[in-house]
Scaffold this active site. Structure first.
Site, PDB file in Angstrom:
ATOM      1  N   ASP A 138      41.392  41.245  48.558  1.00  0.00           N
ATOM      2  CA  ASP A 138      42.302  42.327  48.215  1.00  0.00           C
ATOM      3  C   ASP A 138      41.827  43.647  48.825  1.00  0.00           C
ATOM      4  O   ASP A 138      40.799  43.711  49.510  1.00  0.00           O
ATOM      5  CB  ASP A 138      42.392  42.428  46.688  1.00  0.00           C
ATOM      6  N   TYR A 171      31.645  34.292  44.825  1.00  0.00           N
ATOM      7  CA  TYR A 171      31.797  35.733  44.992  1.00  0.00           C
ATOM      8  C   TYR A 171      30.638  36.443  44.308  1.00  0.00           C
ATOM      9  O   TYR A 171      30.049  35.931  43.347  1.00  0.00           O
ATOM     10  CB  TYR A 171      33.106  36.218  44.364  1.00  0.00           C
TER      11      TYR A 171
END
Length: 363
Positions: A92, A153
């Protein structure tokens, strides 16, 4: 005309201040080679990974470099299916990647080696490109997105973000709060516009933890690690934000568990600035293909190069941005404390969401 020009009468030029004359107008070569590329990027200042005609994204730089190197047609972004373009994981706005995996087809003359392709791409990156290309391999029938079966992540965060800056407090979060996120659960409250009854809301998390503090740029930091099968938009940022809310006493453990039920909850999200994709896994692919050529799709031999990039490029970029903006203190005081997690009924959900987005400076 380019081979994809039929998709539009006048293909728009990718958003980047670069002379379009340096990109081949008449791409004639066949797309005769399938490659897999490992690359890193700093997402600060970019509107995410995916190409957008009106905004600067990571793929803006990629398409420019690949077109200039005459590996793909300059208008390839109009029809990605033609070049079989697949990114392992979309990121994003403002989010980074230490190891992004990309598979696609290119035109190559006979005899060109994989390391030469890697060099060609990096050398043709526009000025001030946030991308570092680590490696390229040749691998037929590989899809970087479809065959990914695990993603790790990490989130870099200054220690002052926490209610208490002690090892005991971090241990409390690790042992008491984070295990509630682990397992296969319904994460419909942790993303946008997903029904609680949707199968896509079911996600599996294998690991969620915080590291011990360490020093970066003269300040103490910690690194959150989230390891799972796949993630939805905003999911990780809302997971960490919600865990922090519990640690601050803004949400009980019992109510934390309710966020994984069909009840609707309004949950704030952290800024994307500290988040980065650290590893993409292809366990089933590697097991099936063994030691066949092109099987090293996790690029394990290039991990030292990735770690060096993290230390030399990514961490300094994140810590410098944090020092300049003080974004985490601002987030704690203006978002987390003003908008703690609350349950919502269907009639209030939309208006409450709009109110939060208007107030939240990091939306």
């Amino acid at each position: 005309m380019g081979i994809f020009s039929s998709a539009a009468k006048e293909p728009p030029v990718p958003y980047l201040e670069t002379d379009d004359d340096d990109v081949d107008e008449e791409f004639q070569g066949p797309l005769n080679k399938a490659i897999v590329m490992l690359y890193s990027y700093v997402g600060t200042g970019c509107h995410g990974l995916q190409y957008n005609i009106n905004q600067l994204t990571i793929e803006t730089f990629l398409f420019r470099a690949l077109g200039k190197a005459k590996l793909i047609p300059k208008d390839a972004y109009l029809n990605l299916n033609k070049i079989r373009w697949h990114e392992a994981s979309r990121t994003d706005v403002g989010v980074h990647a230490a190891t992004q995996t990309l598979s696609f087809r290119v035109h190559l003359a006979d005899g060109i080696k994989a390391f030469e392709v890697c060099k060609m791409i990096q050398e043709n990156m526009p000025p001030a490109s946030p991308i570092t290309v680590h490696a390229v391999i040749f691998s037929q029938n590989f899809n970087a997105q479809r065959f990914a079966d695990g993603r790790r992540y990490q989130y870099l965060m200054p220690l002052h973000t926490f209610k208490e800056q002690t090892k005991e407090h971090l241990q409390f979060i690790n042992e008491t709060i984070l295990p509630h996120f682990v397992g296969t659960k319904n994460y419909h409250n942790y993303t946008k516009r997903i029904s609680a009854k949707s199968e896509s809301a079911i996600r599996t998390i294998w690991k969620f933890e915080i590291s011990e503090p360490f020093k970066l740029n003269r300040e103490q930091y910690v690194c959150w690690t989230i390891h799972g099968q796949s993630f939805m938009l905003n999911q990780i940022r809302k997971m960490i934000a919600t865990a922090l809310c519990v640690s601050y006493g803004l949400l009980s453990i019992d109510n934390l568990d309710k966020t994984f039920t069909e009840e609707r909850w309004a949950l704030s999200k952290l800024p994307g600035d500290g988040l980065f994709l650290d590893k993409v896994e292809y366990t089933a692919w590697k097991k099936k293909n063994g030691n066949k050529p092109g099987n090293d799709v996790e690029f394990e031999t290039f991990r030292p190069s990735v770690e060096k990039w993290k230390n030399d490029v990514l961490y300094p970029s994140i810590t410098s941005h944090v020092a300049k903006t003080d974004l985490f203190r601002i987030w704690v005081n203006t978002v987390m404390k003003e908008f703690p997690p609350v349950p919502q009924d269907d009639n209030r959900a939309e208006s409450e969401g709009k109110r939060r987005r208007k107030k939240n400076q990091n939306e």
